[in-house]
Design an enzyme around this catalytic site. Sequence first.
Site, PDB file in Angstrom:
ATOM      1  N   GLU A 185       8.744  -4.241  10.872  1.00 35.60           N
ATOM      2  CA  GLU A 185       9.160  -2.941  10.318  1.00 35.60           C
ATOM      3  C   GLU A 185       9.731  -2.046  11.400  1.00 35.60           C
ATOM      4  OE1 GLU A 185       6.420  -1.158   7.567  1.00 35.60           O
ATOM      5  OE2 GLU A 185       7.509   0.746   7.558  1.00 35.60           O
ATOM      6  N   LYS A 230      -1.502  -9.399   2.814  1.00 29.93           N
ATOM      7  CA  LYS A 230      -0.777  -8.945   4.018  1.00 29.93           C
ATOM      8  C   LYS A 230      -1.709  -8.046   4.807  1.00 29.93           C
ATOM      9  CE  LYS A 230       2.783  -5.779   4.017  1.00 29.93           C
ATOM     10  NZ  LYS A 230       2.249  -4.699   4.881  1.00 29.93           N
ATOM     11  N   ASP A 265      -1.130  -6.170  -0.250  1.00 38.18           N
ATOM     12  CA  ASP A 265      -1.262  -5.485   1.029  1.00 38.18           C
ATOM     13  C   ASP A 265      -2.705  -4.983   1.114  1.00 38.18           C
ATOM     14  OD1 ASP A 265       0.011  -4.567   3.244  1.00 38.18           O
ATOM     15  OD2 ASP A 265       1.102  -2.953   2.242  1.00 38.18           O
ATOM     16  N   ASP A 301       0.840  -1.205   0.000  1.00 40.24           N
ATOM     17  CA  ASP A 301       0.000   0.000   0.000  1.00 40.24           C
ATOM     18  C   ASP A 301       0.874   1.253   0.000  1.00 40.24           C
ATOM     19  OD1 ASP A 301       0.767  -0.150   2.639  1.00 40.24           O
ATOM     20  OD2 ASP A 301      -1.250   0.019   3.491  1.00 40.24           O
ATOM     21  N   SER A 302       2.202   1.043   0.017  1.00 41.90           N
ATOM     22  CA  SER A 302       3.157   2.139  -0.202  1.00 41.90           C
ATOM     23  C   SER A 302       2.904   2.780  -1.571  1.00 41.90           C
ATOM     24  CB  SER A 302       4.598   1.622  -0.138  1.00 41.90           C
ATOM     25  OG  SER A 302       4.761   0.498  -0.978  1.00 41.90           O
ATOM     26  N   GLU A 324      -1.922  -5.684   8.537  1.00 43.20           N
ATOM     27  CA  GLU A 324      -1.083  -5.061   9.570  1.00 43.20           C
ATOM     28  C   GLU A 324      -1.695  -5.204  10.955  1.00 43.20           C
ATOM     29  OE1 GLU A 324      -0.207  -0.947   8.805  1.00 43.20           O
ATOM     30  OE2 GLU A 324       0.523  -1.344   6.788  1.00 43.20           O
TER      31      GLU A 324
HETATM   32  O1  KIV Z   1       3.465  -1.000   1.723  1.00 42.68           O
HETATM   33  C1  KIV Z   1       4.562  -1.577   1.626  1.00 42.68           C
HETATM   34  O2  KIV Z   1       5.274  -1.440   0.630  1.00 42.68           O
HETATM   35  C2  KIV Z   1       4.975  -2.428   2.739  1.00 42.68           C
HETATM   36  C3  KIV Z   1       6.339  -3.024   2.762  1.00 42.68           C
HETATM   37  C4  KIV Z   1       7.450  -2.082   2.608  1.00 42.68           C
HETATM   38  C5  KIV Z   1       6.529  -3.947   3.900  1.00 42.68           C
HETATM   39  O3  KIV Z   1       4.186  -2.655   3.610  1.00 42.68           O
END
Ligand code: KIV
Length: 266
Positions: free
Chosen positions: A184, A114, A85, A46-47, A116
Site C-alpha cells: 500500500e 489478511k 481483513d 477493515d476499510s 497487516e
Molecule cells: O481495508 C481495506 O479495504 C484494505 C485494502 C484497501 C487493501 O486493506
Amino acid sequence: MVKKVTVSTIQKYKDNNEKFSVLTAYDYSTAKYIDEAGIDIVLIGDSLAMVALGYETTHSVGMEEMSIFTKAVAKGVQRAMVVTDMPFLSYHTDVSSAVKNCGQMIKLGANAVKIEGFNEHILNVIRRLVETGIPVMGHLGFTPQFLNTLGGYKIQGKTREAAEEILKQAKELEKAGVFSIVLEMVPQESAKYISENLRVPTISCGAGKYCDAQVLVSDDVFGKFSDFKPKFARQYGDMKSLIFECAKKFDEDVKSGNFPSEKEIF
Ligand code: KIV
C-alpha cells in the site's frame, strides 16, 4: 458448478504473468454482483470502519462487526476467494487468540485472512495460521492499523534503502507462508523491484502497475463514498448521485401521491 478461486489459482496467475483483481465488499448483494463481474478476490476490508460504519479510522472496528460483514459477503460469493481483513487487536496480543479469531472468520465462510505489518510476533502468527490450514494475505508499505506509529498517511519505500527493507520484510512473510502481499502506498518503481523479487504475488493498493494484482475499495470505485478520495482510487461510477436521485424521486412520489400506483397494491 463454478470453479472456485483458490491459493493455487492465485499463484498460477503470478507464475503465468496474468494480472488478477481484488475489490472490497461489505454486504451480500454487492459481493454477489462483483463476484459475477469476475473479480478474483473479494476482500472484507477493515476499510468498512470508514465507508460502511462512519468511523474515522480502521482502529474502531472489531471482531463482532467483521464477523457480521464476513458472513454476509461469503453468502453472496461463489467463484472469488473471500478474504477477511483481521481487525486491530484481533491478532496482536498472542498467537493462540490470533488463531482463534482468524479461525472464526473461516468458520463464517472466509477462505483466507489478511493481516497487516511485520515483526517477530506477526511471523509467528502467520506460521501458526498456515499450519492450522488458514491461508494468509500479508500487507506491507503503508499499514493503516499502524497509522499512529507511522505518523500519518505517508508513502512508504521511497528510497532505495526503504524499498530494500520492504523487500526484506516481504521475503520473511513469504517464508512464513503468506500466499500474497498487499503493497500500500509504495512508489511504482519500488513496488516493481519488490514484486520482481518475490515468488508470491503482490497486490497494489496505490503501488502502481507492476504489481501482480490491483485492489481498490469498492465504494471508491462505485463513487459512493465521498468523505475522502485517495489519489490512486479510480472512480468508475457515480452511485452517490444515483442514490440521491432515487431517494429524491421516491420522496417526491410519496409526497405527491404518485406512489404507490394501481400496479403496486394488493
Ligand atoms: O481495508 C481495506 O479495504 C484494505 C485494502 C484497501 C487493501 O486493506
